[in-house]
Design a protein around this motif. Structure first.
Motif, PDB file in Angstrom:
ATOM      1  N   ASN A 279      -7.543  47.858 -12.719  1.00 31.37           N
ATOM      2  CA  ASN A 279      -7.391  48.515 -14.014  1.00 31.37           C
ATOM      3  C   ASN A 279      -6.047  49.207 -14.241  1.00 31.37           C
ATOM      4  O   ASN A 279      -5.939  50.110 -15.052  1.00 31.37           O
ATOM      5  CB  ASN A 279      -8.535  49.500 -14.258  1.00 31.37           C
TER       6      ASN A 279
ATOM      7  N   LYS B  24     -19.975  60.047 -13.211  1.00 29.13           N
ATOM      8  CA  LYS B  24     -19.887  58.608 -13.411  1.00 29.13           C
ATOM      9  C   LYS B  24     -18.955  58.088 -12.331  1.00 29.13           C
ATOM     10  O   LYS B  24     -17.830  58.565 -12.212  1.00 29.13           O
ATOM     11  CB  LYS B  24     -19.326  58.334 -14.800  1.00 29.13           C
TER      12      LYS B  24
ATOM     13  N   THR C 112     -18.954  49.168 -21.529  1.00 24.36           N
ATOM     14  CA  THR C 112     -19.524  49.997 -22.591  1.00 24.36           C
ATOM     15  C   THR C 112     -20.100  51.314 -22.084  1.00 24.36           C
ATOM     16  O   THR C 112     -20.295  52.243 -22.862  1.00 24.36           O
ATOM     17  CB  THR C 112     -20.675  49.263 -23.308  1.00 24.36           C
TER      18      THR C 112
ATOM     19  N   GLY D 142     -18.208  53.023 -25.296  1.00 22.80           N
ATOM     20  CA  GLY D 142     -16.806  53.013 -25.659  1.00 22.80           C
ATOM     21  C   GLY D 142     -16.000  54.140 -25.026  1.00 22.80           C
ATOM     22  O   GLY D 142     -14.798  54.199 -25.175  1.00 22.80           O
ATOM     23  N   GLU D 143     -16.656  55.018 -24.286  1.00 28.35           N
ATOM     24  CA  GLU D 143     -15.891  56.100 -23.674  1.00 28.35           C
ATOM     25  C   GLU D 143     -15.097  55.554 -22.483  1.00 28.35           C
ATOM     26  O   GLU D 143     -15.411  54.499 -21.962  1.00 28.35           O
ATOM     27  CB  GLU D 143     -16.842  57.240 -23.291  1.00 28.35           C
ATOM     28  N   GLU D 144     -14.094  56.297 -22.091  1.00 26.36           N
ATOM     29  CA  GLU D 144     -13.210  55.790 -21.043  1.00 26.36           C
ATOM     30  C   GLU D 144     -13.965  55.622 -19.731  1.00 26.36           C
ATOM     31  O   GLU D 144     -14.689  56.499 -19.306  1.00 26.36           O
ATOM     32  CB  GLU D 144     -12.054  56.775 -20.820  1.00 26.36           C
ATOM     33  N   MET D 145     -13.811  54.479 -19.115  1.00 26.70           N
ATOM     34  CA  MET D 145     -14.499  54.274 -17.852  1.00 26.70           C
ATOM     35  C   MET D 145     -13.752  55.009 -16.754  1.00 26.70           C
ATOM     36  O   MET D 145     -12.624  55.429 -16.907  1.00 26.70           O
ATOM     37  CB  MET D 145     -14.616  52.784 -17.533  1.00 26.70           C
ATOM     38  N   VAL D 146     -14.439  55.079 -15.614  1.00 28.72           N
ATOM     39  CA  VAL D 146     -13.904  55.878 -14.525  1.00 28.72           C
ATOM     40  C   VAL D 146     -12.550  55.350 -14.078  1.00 28.72           C
ATOM     41  O   VAL D 146     -11.621  56.093 -13.814  1.00 28.72           O
ATOM     42  CB  VAL D 146     -14.870  55.837 -13.335  1.00 28.72           C
ATOM     43  N   ILE D 147     -12.452  54.075 -13.991  1.00 24.78           N
ATOM     44  CA  ILE D 147     -11.206  53.486 -13.512  1.00 24.78           C
ATOM     45  C   ILE D 147     -10.614  52.598 -14.571  1.00 24.78           C
ATOM     46  O   ILE D 147     -11.348  51.993 -15.319  1.00 24.78           O
ATOM     47  CB  ILE D 147     -11.447  52.762 -12.188  1.00 24.78           C
TER      48      ILE D 147
END
Ligand SMILES: Nc1nc2c(ncn2[C@@H]2O[C@H](COP(=O)(O)OP(=O)(O)OP(=O)(O)O)[C@@H](O)[C@H]2O)c(=O)[nH]1
Ligand SMILES: [Mg+2]
Lengths: 435, 411
Positions: free
Chosen positions: A197, A348, A384, B406-411
């Protein structure tokens, strides 16, 4: 009875002062990568060629290194200063150093590559705006690094919020500046980093040799390298955009070191200001001790200043506090808007390894504590964030999930904080605190 | 623990007269004594006496009291066990039903009676097994361990059934700084001397409760990096410098190992490493660690051959998957300390079923060892199955979904 403050505050509006000061832009970067890939040597070289370290000091280090049969480590010793580091030829803890270019003032955070010292590497990475990933290009070294800390470090800095990466493909002298090897490594790393990423825009590959100094500050001369037309390491560093500074937010500083600063004040701390600002005379609150102190003096890069702002790594000399209340990993904040203490939170996480409910070491900057993943709440869709499966039995590497973490004791942690979970010396997951 | 006499009938009712002989026996007693059991031991009680002149004096006297147990309170650090209850057998000084707390002591006998109160438990298979284990006489492995990092050390004693953190030593060691290395080296020196003197103090304390005072308990030093090695060198140098007898005896017993952190739970890596395992031979600790490693490896493969959690495991047993040919049921002894007798019966039933009906293996792990703590994380019970079963975890409760898409994922 109210005690009169022992230090007078100038009551500055620090944000305005900063605007007025026309201060050069600044950036902190962490130097990461597998053990022995040449991180410290590269930084020693950079400082030497920029005349931050003079010829005499280098000659002295050369002599000392020769006497214990470690002459190839002379440049690394600029960073590696403890007797243990020098005798063993490995970096153990973060070394900090400074230099400047025309555009920017830089702070180097030279991290250890050895697996055992990842806690220290995490502490360094959490103070950085961007990272320099050093890779040994020589035969087999790149490959063994990939199985080792090259990947782990890259994943860690990414999960700690670093988005920009300079990949220094180092020790090019050992492979006669082979273009095909450079391209092979760049290719393999690009593929890996994009799956991790990083956006390809944020990555720059620079071939160099720290030991000889080629393409670090000086451009490379040898005809073997005539194929290369890109930037030198210093040019790549200078091209980095400075990180965002949250000057207007309430003060948050993570203590990375506590020490007796000498005659100035009974106790001193240093660490990066994550948000807000601090000025001489301020009352600050140390958490989790919940004890206040007065800032008697501030130093940035060993020079006294009136104030320091987010992004800087100042030394604060303190009075009116018992040193037992200050420990590395603690948070310093403003008494007006203190950090709350929590011992349970949901988080998370991105799994690096299989995750089961189990005891884990929880890292946040220098903070390092015991805790446990007490429940796997849900597996989430990577894109998502929606729940795919509730209460999974196990979370697999690469999956994103929501877990409950219980800490052994209450700590100052806030929503949005990035944490790293490790177990048995391996990084299990990196996470974002949700509440 | 010495078993003086036991009279237990085939229904599990009866008594055992026991004498705790070493600190660890208190831990066994703690696991054996359940609410509604009767416990008889020597007690001190203030007794009021009226003299001929009519003045009332209160005088402590020693007497044997039998109480019906209400609760137990065990202090791991000091090894003290307090058992609260109501007096169950009348006595000339104390009324039936009055409250009393018995403090069990080393080398003082007590009698434990089960099956007298229908609300309580009996000498079930698990209790009998615990009793047998508690009374094993063979020499037990024992080890001091210091798990350390720069500036932090956890001093522990590892026995057959317990890992007890005796003390955590913390000394602020300044980090390396340009031009200021002195602080770091001085800090380490102070850290080592504090750790060593603390360790020696605990060793001396332990000796005073030991019967064989000549015996030297081996010492394990573990750390990431080089701290443990450096500490070993420091101890050696101190031994030669001071010629201290305890230290000199200690030096040859020192084992140095690698651990990933200074936290106590890093002990599991140390104790499962082949080098240390071979030196510790066949300790319960090492066996249980190996078993937990096997279990977690299987769970990671996520192919339905290992399960954890109470309901999942019970279902697996019901389906006959924890039996002959490799089925293993793992439980933490915390389950059998359940204050709720019904809860205890639930687990005893499961144990009996697996062992006697299904022919599987049953292991009860000590919750005071790291392996037991790991099992606790998994809900105190887990099983290795003889054949894979999927979806034992169906019909789960609701999980609150507070993920905004839609929120920012961890990575
Ligand atoms: N030939 C060659 N050797 C190099 C180069 N850079 C570093 N080395 C050698 O590699 C060895 C390790 O260098 P260090 O700078 O200590 O490596 P490091 O990455 O800082 O190591 P850790 O901090 O312990 O992870 C030393 O012997 C250096 O001389 C290079 O560009 N070319
Ligand atoms: Mg280094």
């Amino acid at each position: 009875m109210e005690e009169s403050p022992s230090v007078k505050s100038k009551d500055l509006n620090v944000a305005e002062e900063f605007e007025k000061s026309g201060m050069k832009r600044m950036a902190n970067f962490v130097v990461i990568g597998h053990v022995d890939h040449g991180k410290s040597t590269l930084m020693g070289r950079l400082l030497f060629d920029l005349n931050v370290i003079d010829q005499r000091s280098i000659d002295k280090l050369r002599k000392e290194a020769e006497t214990i049969g470690k002459s190839s480590f002379a440049l690394a010793w600029v960073m590696d200063q403890t007797s243990e580091e020098r005798n063993r030829g490995v970096t153990v803890d973060i070394a900090t150093n400074h230099f400047e270019t025309e555009k920017t003032r830089f702070t180097i955070l030279d991290a250890p590559g050895h697996k055992d010292f990842i806690p220290n590497m995490i502490a360094g990475a959490s103070q950085a705006d961007f990272a320099v990933l050093v890779i040994d290009a020589s035969i087999n070294s790149f490959e063994s690094g990939l199985r080792g800390q090259t990947k782990e470090h890259a994943l860690l800095v990414r999960s700690l919020g670093v988005q920009r990466l300079i990949v220094a493909v180092n020790k090019m002298d050992t492979i006669s500046w082979s273009q095909s090897r450079f391209e092979e490594i760049s290719q393999a790393m690009s593929t890996f980093l994009t799956t991790a990423n990083f956006s390809s825009k944020g990555i720059t590959f620079v071939p160099c040799a720290g030991l000889t100094g080629e393409n670090v500050v000086r451009k490379v001369q040898t005809s073997d390298a005539s194929w290369y037309t890109g930037p030198s390491l210093i040019e790549a560093l200078d091209a980095s955009e400075p990180g965002k500074r949250h000057i207007e937010k309430p003060l948050r500083l993570t203590i990375s070191d506590v020490f007796k600063g000498g005659v100035i004040a009974p106790i001193s701390i240093s660490g990066r200001i994550e948000a807000g600002s601090v000025q001489v005379g301020d009352a600050i609150l140390a958490m989790p001790a919940n004890e206040t102190a007065t800032v008697k003096m501030i130093e940035v890069e060993n020079k006294p200043v009136d104030w320091a702002i987010a992004g800087q790594i100042p030394t604060l000399h303190l009075t009116d506090i018992d040193p037992i209340h200050l420990r590395s990993g603690d948070i310093v904040c403003t008494p007006k808007d203190p950090v709350k203490l929590i011992n349970t939170f949901t988080c998370k996480i991105l799994a690096f390894e299989h995750v089961l409910p189990s005891s884990v070491d929880v890292f946040r900057g220098r903070l390092h504590t015991e805790g446990k993943i007490s429940a796997l709440l849900a597996r989430l869709d990577k894109a998502t964030g929606e729940i795919v499966k509730k209460k999974p039995r196990v979370v697999k590497p690469g999956e994103v999930s929501r877990v409950t973490v219980v800490l052994e004791k209450e700590l100052p942690l806030e929503v949005g904080t990035r944490v790293v979970l490790r177990e048995g010396g391996n990084t299990v997951a990196a996470g974002l605190l949700e509440g | 623990m010495r078993l003086e006499r036991s009279t237990i009938d085939k229904h599990g009712s009866g008594s055992a007269i026991l004498i705790p002989e070493e600190p660890e026996d208190m831990w066994h007693a703690y696991n054996l004594i359940q609410p509604h059991d009767h416990l008889r031991a020597r007690a001190m009680r203030n007794v009021k006496k009226e003299s001929s002149t009519g003045t009332v004096t209160s005088k402590p006297i020693k007497l044997d009291l039998t109480i019906s147990v209400i609760s137990t309170d065990f202090d791991i650090g000091s090894g003290q066990l307090h058992v609260a209850g109501r007096v169950a057998v009348e006595n000339e000084h104390v009324k039936l039903g009055s409250h009393h707390t018995l403090d069990l002591e080393l080398n003082r006998r007590f009698t434990l009676i089960k099956g007298v109160d229908s609300k309580g438990g009996i000498w079930d298979s698990v209790a009998l097994e615990m009793l047998r284990e508690a009374c094993e006489t063979e020499r037990k492995a024992e080890l001091w361990a210091v798990v350390m990092g720069e500036g932090t050390a956890n001093i522990c004693i590892i026995t057959e059934h317990q890992t007890i953190v005796r003390q955590r030593v913390e000394v602020a060691v300044p980090r390396k700084r340009r031009g200021g290395i002195d602080g770091h080296d001085k800090g380490m020196e102070k850290f080592f001397s504090t750790t060593l003197s603390t360790l020696l103090r605990h060793m001396e304390n332990a000796k005073s409760t030991q019967q064989d005072t000549e015996k030297t308990t081996p010492l394990l030093l573990a750390s990431p990096g080089f701290v443990a090695q450096a500490f070993q060198s420091y101890i050696k140098a101190e031994a030669t410098r001071t010629m201290n007898k305890t230290l000199l005896a200690l030096v040859p017993t020192i084992l140095v190992a690698h651990s990933s952190t200074h936290h106590v739970h890093a002990l599991k890596e140390v104790l499962s490493s082949p080098a240390i395992m071979s030196k510790l031979s066949d300790t319960k600790f090492a066996r249980e660690t190996a078993l937990m490693d096997k279990l977690t490896t299987l769970i990671r493969q996520d192919d339905g051959r290992a399960w954890y959690g109470p309901r999942e495991v019970e279902r697996a047993v019901d389906k006959g998957a924890v039996g002959r040919g490799g089925g293993v049921l793992l439980l933490s002894n915390a389950l059998f300390r359940a204050q709720d007798v019904g809860e205890r019966k639930r687990w005893v039933k499961l144990v009996d079923k697996v062992r006697d009906v299904e022919g599987g293996e049953v292991r009860v792990l000590s919750s005071l060892h790291e392996s037991g703590k790991r099992l606790e994380g998994l809900g105190n019970v887990a099983a290795i199955l003889t054949f894979p079963i999927e979806d034992l975890d169906e019909e789960d409760e609701e999980v609150v979904n507070h993920a905004a898409s839609g929120e920012e994922m961890v990575i």
